[in-house]
Design an enzyme around this catalytic site. Structure first.
Site, PDB file in Angstrom:
ATOM      1  N   SER A   1       0.851  -1.198   0.000  1.00 18.09           N
ATOM      2  CA  SER A   1       0.000   0.000   0.000  1.00 18.09           C
ATOM      3  C   SER A   1       0.877   1.235   0.000  1.00 18.09           C
ATOM      4  CB  SER A   1      -0.876   0.025   1.257  1.00 18.09           C
ATOM      5  OG  SER A   1      -1.511   1.294   1.394  1.00 18.09           O
TER       6      SER A   1
ATOM      7  N   TYR B   1      -1.690  -1.140  10.285  1.00 21.76           N
ATOM      8  CA  TYR B   1      -1.809  -1.342   8.835  1.00 21.76           C
ATOM      9  C   TYR B   1      -0.513  -0.937   8.134  1.00 21.76           C
ATOM     10  CZ  TYR B   1      -3.893  -0.942   4.128  1.00 21.76           C
ATOM     11  OH  TYR B   1      -4.170  -1.072   2.786  1.00 21.76           O
TER      12      TYR B   1
HETATM   13  N1  LIG Z   1      -8.705   0.288  -1.945  1.00 24.47           N
HETATM   14  C1  LIG Z   1      -7.645   1.011  -1.611  1.00 24.47           C
HETATM   15  O1  LIG Z   1      -7.683   2.256  -1.605  1.00 24.47           O
HETATM   16  C2  LIG Z   1      -6.335   0.347  -1.248  1.00 24.47           C
HETATM   17  C3  LIG Z   1      -5.192   1.148  -1.134  1.00 24.47           C
HETATM   18  C4  LIG Z   1      -3.971   0.553  -0.815  1.00 24.47           C
HETATM   19  C5  LIG Z   1      -3.908  -0.818  -0.599  1.00 24.47           C
HETATM   20  N2  LIG Z   1      -5.044  -1.568  -0.705  1.00 24.47           N
HETATM   21  C6  LIG Z   1      -4.916  -2.985  -0.463  1.00 24.47           C
HETATM   22  O2  LIG Z   1      -5.451  -3.677  -1.574  1.00 24.47           O
HETATM   23  C7  LIG Z   1      -5.966  -4.945  -1.144  1.00 24.47           C
HETATM   24  C8  LIG Z   1      -7.376  -5.114  -1.644  1.00 24.47           C
HETATM   25  O3  LIG Z   1      -8.132  -4.040  -1.142  1.00 24.47           O
HETATM   26  P1  LIG Z   1      -9.602  -3.675  -1.657  1.00 24.47           P
HETATM   27  O4  LIG Z   1      -9.704  -2.204  -1.593  1.00 24.47           O
HETATM   28  O5  LIG Z   1      -9.937  -4.394  -2.914  1.00 24.47           O
HETATM   29  O6  LIG Z   1     -10.424  -4.244  -0.408  1.00 24.47           O
HETATM   30  P2  LIG Z   1     -11.772  -5.049  -0.272  1.00 24.47           P
HETATM   31  O7  LIG Z   1     -12.123  -5.088   1.162  1.00 24.47           O
HETATM   32  O8  LIG Z   1     -12.796  -4.491  -1.221  1.00 24.47           O
HETATM   33  O9  LIG Z   1     -11.282  -6.491  -0.747  1.00 24.47           O
HETATM   34  C9  LIG Z   1     -10.447  -7.270   0.078  1.00 24.47           C
HETATM   35  C10 LIG Z   1     -10.888  -8.707  -0.026  1.00 24.47           C
HETATM   36  O10 LIG Z   1     -10.182  -9.457   0.984  1.00 24.47           O
HETATM   37  C11 LIG Z   1     -11.130 -10.303   1.617  1.00 24.47           C
HETATM   38  N3  LIG Z   1     -10.695 -10.661   2.971  1.00 24.47           N
HETATM   39  C12 LIG Z   1     -10.668  -9.871   4.067  1.00 24.47           C
HETATM   40  N4  LIG Z   1     -10.221 -10.564   5.130  1.00 24.47           N
HETATM   41  C13 LIG Z   1      -9.964 -11.829   4.690  1.00 24.47           C
HETATM   42  C14 LIG Z   1      -9.463 -13.004   5.305  1.00 24.47           C
HETATM   43  N5  LIG Z   1      -9.157 -13.034   6.606  1.00 24.47           N
HETATM   44  N6  LIG Z   1      -9.299 -14.110   4.549  1.00 24.47           N
HETATM   45  C15 LIG Z   1      -9.619 -14.092   3.228  1.00 24.47           C
HETATM   46  N7  LIG Z   1     -10.110 -13.017   2.580  1.00 24.47           N
HETATM   47  C16 LIG Z   1     -10.267 -11.890   3.319  1.00 24.47           C
HETATM   48  C17 LIG Z   1     -12.400  -9.494   1.634  1.00 24.47           C
HETATM   49  O11 LIG Z   1     -13.532 -10.307   1.870  1.00 24.47           O
HETATM   50  C18 LIG Z   1     -12.375  -8.854   0.254  1.00 24.47           C
HETATM   51  O12 LIG Z   1     -12.962  -9.666  -0.736  1.00 24.47           O
HETATM   52  C19 LIG Z   1      -5.804  -4.956   0.382  1.00 24.47           C
HETATM   53  O13 LIG Z   1      -4.613  -5.625   0.713  1.00 24.47           O
HETATM   54  C20 LIG Z   1      -5.691  -3.486   0.736  1.00 24.47           C
HETATM   55  O14 LIG Z   1      -4.976  -3.298   1.939  1.00 24.47           O
HETATM   56  C21 LIG Z   1      -6.248  -1.015  -1.024  1.00 24.47           C
END
Ligand SMILES: NC(=O)c1ccc[n+]([C@@H]2O[C@H](COP(=O)([O-])OP(=O)(O)OC[C@H]3O[C@@H](n4cnc5c(N)ncnc54)[C@H](O)[C@@H]3O)[C@@H](O)[C@H]2O)c1
Length: 263
Positions: free
Chosen positions: A138, A151
């Site tokens: 991230s 985080y």
């Molecule tokens: N969206 C953003 O702005 C952003 C920015 C930087 C990093 N990220 C990272 O990108 C990745 C995806 O984020 P996103 O925005 O698509 O989030 P999201 O919450 O929409 O998707 C994350 C997925 O992980 C699944 N999940 C959560 N806990 C779990 C567990 N214990 N076991 C299995 N599955 C699990 C959720 O059900 C979901 O489908 C994450 O690692 C997040 O930290 C996101």
């Protein structure tokens, strides 16, 4: 006959993971989606077609769940070409108020799970002559925001894990890369915008968008295109790197306020 290409996606039921599932399925990969969200995961498999994708309910905090996903992919596809470690959760709080349980859960889900997945991925990829592991870090692994100690620490750890896997297993023809998204318009961000009391979610998302020099939120499909490239032969000389997909936010020290003229 050569075996079909395969990708395992942890956290693939929605958001960035689902966009990556769609991108690889469209390019004839067999896609193994692992997630805690059963309804969303099964719906995505129906959309992609059962000949292209399958869903396994998996909590990455549990080592056995991670193993079961690899077992299925190896049994069905004879090997794994790409692993996308994408699960991430956030627990907020200044350190004097952050519970140890929240700290440990965040590290377990965001970092230890990626270690366990890398461990198995490397073992499987060695058997078939190589592969690519892509880990989701991230922008908060590069610079922090208030209340994100757990985080941010987990995501910085993801980058360190990635670099080390890359140098340890270059000899095995395994590349390992991390990605660092800025704010991407996913359910995670949409839900976060709704949880700020007294703030209109639309205003808040506009504000978050304005923090990025490109003045918008990123799209999950844009992250998916980068992940697809990183897994491809075109990226054959990229390993150990972290790739920012952040609308320029990391590049700007003092963001101008929206509406201010650029200096
Ligand atoms: N969206 C953003 O702005 C952003 C920015 C930087 C990093 N990220 C990272 O990108 C990745 C995806 O984020 P996103 O925005 O698509 O989030 P999201 O919450 O929409 O998707 C994350 C997925 O992980 C699944 N999940 C959560 N806990 C779990 C567990 N214990 N076991 C299995 N599955 C699990 C959720 O059900 C979901 O489908 C994450 O690692 C997040 O930290 C996101």
């Amino acid at each position: 006959m050569s075996r079909p290409k395969s990708i395992v996606i942890f956290g693939g039921a929605r958001g960035i993971g689902a966009a990556v599932a769609r991108r690889f399925a469209a390019s004839d990969f067999r896609v193994y989606i692992a997630d805690v969200l059963e309804t969303e995961g099964n719906a995505l498999v129906r959309e992609l077609g059962e000949d292209r994708a399958s869903f396994t309910i998996c909590d990455v905090a549990r080592a056995d769940d991670i193993s079961a996903v690899f077992d299925l992919a190896v049994a069905e596809s004879g090997g794994i070409d790409v692993v996308f470690n994408n699960v991430g959760i956030a627990r907020y709080g200044e350190v004097d108020r952050l519970d140890l349980e929240d700290w440990e859960l965040t590290l377990r889900v965001n970092l230890t799970a990626q270690f366990l997945s890398c461990k198995r991925a490397v073992a499987e990829m060695k058997k078939t002559g190589g592969g690519v592991i892509i880990n989701t870090a991230s922008i908060l692994g590069h610079a922090s925001q208030k209340t994100t100690a757990a985080y941010a620490a987990s995501k910085a750890g993801v980058m360190a894990l990635t670099r080390t896997v890359a140098i340890d297993h270059a000899k095995d023809n395994i590349r390992c890369v991390s990605i660092s998204p800025g704010t991407i318009d996913t359910p995670l961000v949409q839900i976060a915008a709704q949880t700020f009391e007294g703030r209109d979610p639309q205003d808040l998302r506009r504000e978050w968008a304005d923090h990025h020099p490109l003045r918008r939120l990123g799209r999950p499909q844009e992250v998916a295109e980068t992940v697809f490239f990183l897994a491809s032969e075109g990226a054959a000389f990229i390993t150990g790197s972290d790739i920012l997909i952040d609308g320029g936010i990391r590049s700007e020290l003092y963001a101008e306020k929206p509406g201010e003229p650029a200096q």
